[in-house]
Design a protein around this motif. Structure first.
Motif, PDB file in Angstrom:
ATOM      1  N   VAL A   1      11.974   6.486 -13.813  1.00 31.43           N
ATOM      2  CA  VAL A   1      11.519   7.859 -13.643  1.00 31.43           C
ATOM      3  C   VAL A   1      11.867   8.219 -12.203  1.00 31.43           C
ATOM      4  CG1 VAL A   1       9.575   9.452 -13.715  1.00 31.43           C
ATOM      5  CG2 VAL A   1       9.619   7.466 -15.258  1.00 31.43           C
ATOM      6  N   LEU A   2      12.895   9.038 -12.051  1.00 34.14           N
ATOM      7  CA  LEU A   2      13.400   9.368 -10.723  1.00 34.14           C
ATOM      8  C   LEU A   2      13.154  10.832 -10.405  1.00 34.14           C
ATOM      9  CD1 LEU A   2      16.878   7.550 -10.853  1.00 34.14           C
ATOM     10  CD2 LEU A   2      14.677   6.654 -10.012  1.00 34.14           C
TER      11      LEU A   2
ATOM     12  N   PRO B   1       3.887  -0.933 -25.138  1.00 35.21           N
ATOM     13  CA  PRO B   1       3.662  -2.203 -24.446  1.00 35.21           C
ATOM     14  C   PRO B   1       4.959  -3.000 -24.361  1.00 35.21           C
ATOM     15  CG  PRO B   1       1.878  -1.782 -25.976  1.00 35.21           C
ATOM     16  CD  PRO B   1       2.945  -0.735 -26.242  1.00 35.21           C
ATOM     17  N   GLY B   2       5.163  -3.643 -23.230  1.00 32.25           N
ATOM     18  CA  GLY B   2       6.382  -4.401 -22.989  1.00 32.25           C
ATOM     19  C   GLY B   2       7.382  -3.667 -22.126  1.00 32.25           C
ATOM     20  N   ASP B   3       7.148  -2.362 -21.923  1.00 34.86           N
ATOM     21  CA  ASP B   3       8.038  -1.573 -21.070  1.00 34.86           C
ATOM     22  C   ASP B   3       7.741  -1.821 -19.598  1.00 34.86           C
ATOM     23  OD1 ASP B   3       9.238  -0.372 -23.266  1.00 34.86           O
ATOM     24  OD2 ASP B   3       8.075   1.480 -23.122  1.00 34.86           O
ATOM     25  N   CYS B   4       8.777  -1.748 -18.791  1.00 35.55           N
ATOM     26  CA  CYS B   4       8.645  -1.754 -17.335  1.00 35.55           C
ATOM     27  C   CYS B   4       9.138  -0.394 -16.854  1.00 35.55           C
ATOM     28  CB  CYS B   4       9.464  -2.878 -16.714  1.00 35.55           C
ATOM     29  SG  CYS B   4       9.275  -2.978 -14.917  1.00 35.55           S
ATOM     30  N   VAL B   5       8.292   0.312 -16.117  1.00 34.63           N
ATOM     31  CA  VAL B   5       8.593   1.670 -15.708  1.00 34.63           C
ATOM     32  C   VAL B   5       8.607   1.762 -14.183  1.00 34.63           C
ATOM     33  CG1 VAL B   5       7.985   4.105 -15.960  1.00 34.63           C
ATOM     34  CG2 VAL B   5       7.327   2.475 -17.736  1.00 34.63           C
ATOM     35  N   LEU B   6       9.723   2.194 -13.648  1.00 30.38           N
ATOM     36  CA  LEU B   6       9.870   2.437 -12.219  1.00 30.38           C
ATOM     37  C   LEU B   6       9.666   3.923 -11.953  1.00 30.38           C
ATOM     38  CD1 LEU B   6      10.900   1.901  -9.258  1.00 30.38           C
ATOM     39  CD2 LEU B   6      13.197   2.377 -10.164  1.00 30.38           C
ATOM     40  N   PHE B   7       8.764   4.242 -11.024  1.00 29.83           N
ATOM     41  CA  PHE B   7       8.595   5.607 -10.540  1.00 29.83           C
ATOM     42  C   PHE B   7       9.127   5.648  -9.119  1.00 29.83           C
ATOM     43  CE2 PHE B   7       5.472   5.432 -13.894  1.00 29.83           C
ATOM     44  CZ  PHE B   7       5.492   6.701 -14.451  1.00 29.83           C
ATOM     45  N   LYS B   8      10.174   6.446  -8.876  1.00 31.16           N
ATOM     46  CA  LYS B   8      10.788   6.508  -7.551  1.00 31.16           C
ATOM     47  C   LYS B   8      11.121   7.951  -7.214  1.00 31.16           C
ATOM     48  CE  LYS B   8      12.746   4.751  -3.868  1.00 31.16           C
ATOM     49  NZ  LYS B   8      11.873   4.383  -2.763  1.00 31.16           N
ATOM     50  N   ALA B   9      10.613   8.418  -6.067  1.00 31.48           N
ATOM     51  CA  ALA B   9      10.886   9.780  -5.620  1.00 31.48           C
ATOM     52  C   ALA B   9      10.464   9.928  -4.173  1.00 31.48           C
ATOM     53  CB  ALA B   9      10.121  10.798  -6.478  1.00 31.48           C
ATOM     54  N   SER B  10      10.909  11.005  -3.560  1.00 34.84           N
ATOM     55  CA  SER B  10      10.420  11.341  -2.228  1.00 34.84           C
ATOM     56  C   SER B  10       8.953  11.726  -2.316  1.00 34.84           C
ATOM     57  CB  SER B  10      11.223  12.506  -1.632  1.00 34.84           C
ATOM     58  OG  SER B  10      12.482  12.066  -1.193  1.00 34.84           O
ATOM     59  N   ARG B  11       8.250  11.506  -1.268  1.00 35.37           N
ATOM     60  CA  ARG B  11       6.802  11.760  -1.207  1.00 35.37           C
ATOM     61  C   ARG B  11       6.452  13.190  -1.613  1.00 35.37           C
ATOM     62  NH1 ARG B  11       2.907  11.600  -2.667  1.00 35.37           N
ATOM     63  NH2 ARG B  11       0.897  11.679  -1.693  1.00 35.37           N
ATOM     64  N   GLY B  12       7.249  14.139  -1.199  1.00 34.20           N
ATOM     65  CA  GLY B  12       6.981  15.543  -1.484  1.00 34.20           C
ATOM     66  C   GLY B  12       7.005  15.898  -2.958  1.00 34.20           C
ATOM     67  N   MET B  13       7.536  15.027  -3.804  1.00 28.01           N
ATOM     68  CA  MET B  13       7.591  15.298  -5.241  1.00 28.01           C
ATOM     69  C   MET B  13       6.253  15.014  -5.927  1.00 28.01           C
ATOM     70  SD  MET B  13      10.516  16.559  -5.449  1.00 28.01           S
ATOM     71  CE  MET B  13      10.622  16.793  -7.203  1.00 28.01           C
ATOM     72  N   LYS B  14       5.362  14.289  -5.259  1.00 28.31           N
ATOM     73  CA  LYS B  14       4.016  13.991  -5.775  1.00 28.31           C
ATOM     74  C   LYS B  14       4.048  13.380  -7.181  1.00 28.31           C
ATOM     75  CE  LYS B  14       1.901  17.448  -2.852  1.00 28.31           C
ATOM     76  NZ  LYS B  14       1.054  18.618  -2.744  1.00 28.31           N
TER      77      LYS B  14
ATOM     78  N   SER C   1       0.832  -1.199   0.000  1.00 29.79           N
ATOM     79  CA  SER C   1       0.000   0.000   0.000  1.00 29.79           C
ATOM     80  C   SER C   1       0.867   1.250   0.000  1.00 29.79           C
ATOM     81  CB  SER C   1      -0.904   0.003   1.239  1.00 29.79           C
ATOM     82  OG  SER C   1      -0.100   0.078   2.401  1.00 29.79           O
ATOM     83  N   GLY C   2       0.251   2.351  -0.246  1.00 30.88           N
ATOM     84  CA  GLY C   2       0.922   3.634  -0.113  1.00 30.88           C
ATOM     85  C   GLY C   2       2.093   3.856  -1.043  1.00 30.88           C
ATOM     86  N   MET C   3       2.011   3.378  -2.282  1.00 29.85           N
ATOM     87  CA  MET C   3       3.052   3.608  -3.278  1.00 29.85           C
ATOM     88  C   MET C   3       4.409   3.066  -2.841  1.00 29.85           C
ATOM     89  SD  MET C   3       2.052   7.369  -4.735  1.00 29.85           S
ATOM     90  CE  MET C   3       1.998   8.099  -3.092  1.00 29.85           C
ATOM     91  N   ARG C   4       4.412   1.916  -2.189  1.00 28.29           N
ATOM     92  CA  ARG C   4       5.652   1.279  -1.761  1.00 28.29           C
ATOM     93  C   ARG C   4       5.867   0.001  -2.568  1.00 28.29           C
ATOM     94  NH1 ARG C   4       3.514   2.644   3.839  1.00 28.29           N
ATOM     95  NH2 ARG C   4       4.922   4.242   4.591  1.00 28.29           N
TER      96      ARG C   4
ATOM     97  N   CYS D   1       6.798   5.671  -4.688  1.00 29.76           N
ATOM     98  CA  CYS D   1       6.934   7.116  -4.496  1.00 29.76           C
ATOM     99  C   CYS D   1       6.637   7.559  -3.074  1.00 29.76           C
ATOM    100  CB  CYS D   1       6.006   7.857  -5.448  1.00 29.76           C
ATOM    101  SG  CYS D   1       6.268   7.445  -7.156  1.00 29.76           S
ATOM    102  N   TYR D   2       6.760   6.652  -2.132  1.00 28.84           N
ATOM    103  CA  TYR D   2       6.470   7.039  -0.754  1.00 28.84           C
ATOM    104  C   TYR D   2       7.666   7.723  -0.114  1.00 28.84           C
ATOM    105  CZ  TYR D   2       4.945   6.996   4.036  1.00 28.84           C
ATOM    106  OH  TYR D   2       4.594   7.390   5.292  1.00 28.84           O
ATOM    107  N   ASN D   3       8.851   7.258  -0.426  1.00 26.50           N
ATOM    108  CA  ASN D   3      10.055   7.805   0.175  1.00 26.50           C
ATOM    109  C   ASN D   3      11.217   7.523  -0.763  1.00 26.50           C
ATOM    110  OD1 ASN D   3      11.760   9.007   1.978  1.00 26.50           O
ATOM    111  ND2 ASN D   3      11.739   7.353   3.468  1.00 26.50           N
ATOM    112  N   ALA D   4      12.271   8.320  -0.656  1.00 22.72           N
ATOM    113  CA  ALA D   4      13.451   8.075  -1.479  1.00 22.72           C
ATOM    114  C   ALA D   4      14.706   8.490  -0.728  1.00 22.72           C
ATOM    115  CB  ALA D   4      13.359   8.824  -2.805  1.00 22.72           C
ATOM    116  N   SER D   5      15.655   7.590  -0.733  1.00 19.33           N
ATOM    117  CA  SER D   5      16.986   7.819  -0.180  1.00 19.33           C
ATOM    118  C   SER D   5      17.948   7.090  -1.106  1.00 19.33           C
ATOM    119  CB  SER D   5      17.078   7.243   1.235  1.00 19.33           C
ATOM    120  OG  SER D   5      17.001   5.832   1.195  1.00 19.33           O
TER     121      SER D   5
END
Length: 163
Positions: free
Chosen positions: A68-69, A138-151, A23-26, A41-45
């Motif tokens: 996508v960072l 189609p066929g792409d795998c996309v990672l979205f990773k960022a600190s929560r504040g980036m929305k 849950s929560g974009m984790r 996109c819940y947290n990033a370090s």
């Protein structure tokens, strides 16, 4: 282990674990019209970006791996160095395309491009979303990773609506 300790049968434990949805974009994995999207996109370090990139690299049966960072926030004087290190990590982890968003995100792209990974930096989420939509297939795998504040979930929702 807790279930076993409490006497829950192993088949019930296995079934429960197989139905778990983060849950929560984790590290939530969503399949959408031929895309595999990793919402994280819940947290990033630096450590969590490394783990997310490893997860992206481990995805099997995908055509391209796209990261996508967004910015890692609250790093103080270490921000530029941390973003640069993660840009190199993205390149070393086999990312095919790198999209970046945020004040420090340009450092991801600068370092990834030194390793011959195509990258692009965006100062606004709408530009980022439109660029992604023009590249995704189609066929792409996309990672979205960022600190929560980036929305970054705003970009994810646009992808789900318009792809």
């Amino acid at each position: 282990a807790a279930g076993s300790f409490l006497g829950v049968p192993l088949d019930e434990i296995a079934r429960g674990l197989s139905e778990y949805v983060p849950s929560g974009m984790r590290q939530r994995v969503v399949r959408h019209k031929g895309l595999i999207v990793i919402e994280d996109c819940y947290n990033a370090s630096p450590d969590s970006i490394k783990a997310a990139l490893q997860a992206l690299a481990s995805m099997e049966g995908v055509e391209r791996r796209i990261a996508v960072l967004g910015d890692m926030l609250e790093l103080g004087e270490y921000a530029e160095k941390a973003h640069r290190n993660c840009g190199r990590l993205a390149a070393q982890s086999g990312v095919d395309l790198l999209f970046a968003y945020g004040e420090n995100a340009r450092f991801y792209v600068e370092e990834a491009e030194k390793c011959s990974v195509q990258g692009a930096f965006y100062e606004d989420k709408n530009g980022l979303a439109n660029a992604l939509l023009s590249q995704l297939k189609p066929g792409d795998c996309v990672l979205f990773k960022a600190s929560r504040g980036m929305k970054l979930e705003e970009v994810i929702q646009k992808i789900y609506q318009e792809f």
